[in-house]
Design a protein around this motif. Structure first.
Motif, PDB file in Angstrom:
ATOM      1  N   ALA A  86       6.002  -3.458  -4.510  1.00  0.00           N
ATOM      2  CA  ALA A  86       5.510  -2.165  -4.021  1.00  0.00           C
ATOM      3  C   ALA A  86       5.141  -1.296  -5.215  1.00  0.00           C
ATOM      4  O   ALA A  86       5.841  -0.328  -5.535  1.00  0.00           O
ATOM      5  N   PRO A  87       4.053  -1.617  -5.891  1.00  0.00           N
ATOM      6  CA  PRO A  87       3.724  -0.923  -7.139  1.00  0.00           C
ATOM      7  C   PRO A  87       3.433   0.554  -6.974  1.00  0.00           C
ATOM      8  O   PRO A  87       3.468   1.303  -7.957  1.00  0.00           O
ATOM      9  N   GLY A  88       3.179   1.006  -5.755  1.00  0.00           N
ATOM     10  CA  GLY A  88       2.925   2.425  -5.535  1.00  0.00           C
ATOM     11  C   GLY A  88       4.186   3.255  -5.383  1.00  0.00           C
ATOM     12  O   GLY A  88       4.108   4.489  -5.323  1.00  0.00           O
TER      13      GLY A  88
ATOM     14  N   PRO B  43      11.656   1.782   8.786  1.00  0.00           N
ATOM     15  CA  PRO B  43      11.246   0.519   8.154  1.00  0.00           C
ATOM     16  C   PRO B  43      11.224   0.587   6.632  1.00  0.00           C
ATOM     17  O   PRO B  43      11.518  -0.409   5.959  1.00  0.00           O
ATOM     18  N   ARG B  44      10.888   1.745   6.075  1.00  0.00           N
ATOM     19  CA  ARG B  44      10.884   1.878   4.609  1.00  0.00           C
ATOM     20  C   ARG B  44      12.296   1.744   4.041  1.00  0.00           C
ATOM     21  O   ARG B  44      12.526   1.000   3.079  1.00  0.00           O
ATOM     22  N   THR B  45      13.253   2.449   4.658  1.00  0.00           N
ATOM     23  CA  THR B  45      14.640   2.362   4.210  1.00  0.00           C
ATOM     24  C   THR B  45      15.176   0.944   4.362  1.00  0.00           C
ATOM     25  O   THR B  45      15.855   0.423   3.475  1.00  0.00           O
TER      26      THR B  45
ATOM     27  N   THR C  92       0.814  -1.220   0.000  1.00  0.00           N
ATOM     28  CA  THR C  92       0.000   0.000   0.000  1.00  0.00           C
ATOM     29  C   THR C  92       0.847   1.268   0.000  1.00  0.00           C
ATOM     30  O   THR C  92       0.292   2.372  -0.051  1.00  0.00           O
ATOM     31  N   ALA C  93       2.173   1.120   0.043  1.00  0.00           N
ATOM     32  CA  ALA C  93       3.053   2.289   0.121  1.00  0.00           C
ATOM     33  C   ALA C  93       3.010   3.079  -1.187  1.00  0.00           C
ATOM     34  O   ALA C  93       2.795   2.530  -2.271  1.00  0.00           O
ATOM     35  N   SER C  94       3.226   4.380  -1.067  1.00  0.00           N
ATOM     36  CA  SER C  94       3.301   5.245  -2.241  1.00  0.00           C
ATOM     37  C   SER C  94       4.422   6.244  -2.025  1.00  0.00           C
ATOM     38  O   SER C  94       4.914   6.426  -0.909  1.00  0.00           O
TER      39      SER C  94
END
Length: 296
Positions: free
Chosen positions: A118-120, A280-282, A89-91
């Motif tokens: 992570a298609p967003g 967490p994203r990095t 769900t990340a963008s």
């Protein structure tokens, strides 16, 4: 206004010295000065006056201390409640600084991996050299850096990916004994040199000089793939990172050989700012880089 500006403001109130705030936040002094200019524009006040003992806050700055502290505490609480990352769900945009070798070898499979998981997320690659890439990390203009930096700043974390060596690429008639080439044949050939700075001398020439030998460089180019195209057209040779050579030389109809002289290897790493050590994203993107590195 962003959180970094507020942190700079509170840091100047606390330390009264831009150098101390830069060290605390892992920013450059230039970034602190730029933040202060933006704060002055936003609040319409000097906020801090330069004095021999440091930065003296104005009455407006002192009046702002309590509400800004409350705002930062509220933001920290909100961020602490959102310390998870869901790739599905990340963008947003992932900004990676890399020069052309890592652009060619690591970025395409990384983009494919992000598209799958992570298609967003959108991958944006910044063509920055070592110093500029470290500044981009410090100033928040890049999330990660791919490449090699011999002595990164203390505020930068890193993880080694692989040790890169070199190969010689050329047309089959220029490398008749591939995967071998003798030193005399190597020195007698014309060469294309890759140098982002436009130099016509590199580590190979320095190594040859220690052996009282030399080579003739007929063309300098700033990137590897144009160099391979030039070698395919001219019949010259090019000495380039092994991963780039293995991945792309065959597509130009070229063969490869081991260099006839020792050329030092160099470590390729992923770099990020220490303020993102626990982000967490990095961390998730770094894991994807490790995955694509294993298959590159």
């Amino acid at each position: 206004m962003d959180l970094t500006l507020l942190l700079v403001f509170l840091g100047l109130l606390r330390h009264r010295k831009a150098l101390d705030v830069a060290a605390e936040l892992g920013l450059t002094q230039s970034a602190i000065s730029q933040s202060l200019r933006r704060l002055r524009d936003i609040f319409g006040d000097e906020l801090f006056l330069r004095r021999p003992h440091g930065m003296e806050p104005t009455a407006t700055a002192l009046a702002l201390e309590a509400p800004v502290t409350s705002a930062v505490d509220a933001l920290r609480g909100a961020l602490g409640a959102a310390r998870t990352f869901d790739p599905a769900t990340a963008s947003g945009v992932v900004r990676v600084a890399a020069l052309d070798a890592e652009q060619a070898v690591l970025c395409p499979p990384l983009a494919a991996r992000l598209r799958q998981l992570a298609p967003g997320l959108t991958l944006s690659v910044l063509p920055l050299g070592r110093g500029a890439a470290m500044e981009a990390l410090a100033e928040g203009r890049a999330d990660l850096v791919l490449g090699y930096v011999w002595d990164p700043p203390d505020a930068i974390s890193s993880e080694s990916l692989y040790a890169e060596s070199f190969l010689v690429a050329g047309r089959a008639e220029a490398l008749p004994d591939a995967p071998h080439i003798g030193l005399d044949a190597y020195c007698a050939s014309d060469h294309v040199l890759i140098s982002p700075a436009g130099d016509l001398r590199g580590v190979v020439d320095d190594q040859l000089a220690t052996m009282k030998r030399s080579r003739r460089v007929i063309l300098g180019l700033p990137a590897f793939l144009p160099a391979l195209a030039a070698v395919a057209a001219s019949g010259a040779l090019v000495t380039l990172p092994a991963r780039v050579a293995r991945a792309f030389a065959p597509g130009f109809g070229l063969v490869t050989a081991e260099p006839p002289i020792p050329v030092r290897t160099f470590p390729v790493s992923v770099f990020w700012h220490r303020r993102n050590d626990a982000d967490p994203r990095t961390s998730w993107i770094r894991q994807r880089i490790r995955e694509v590195n294993r298959i590159a």
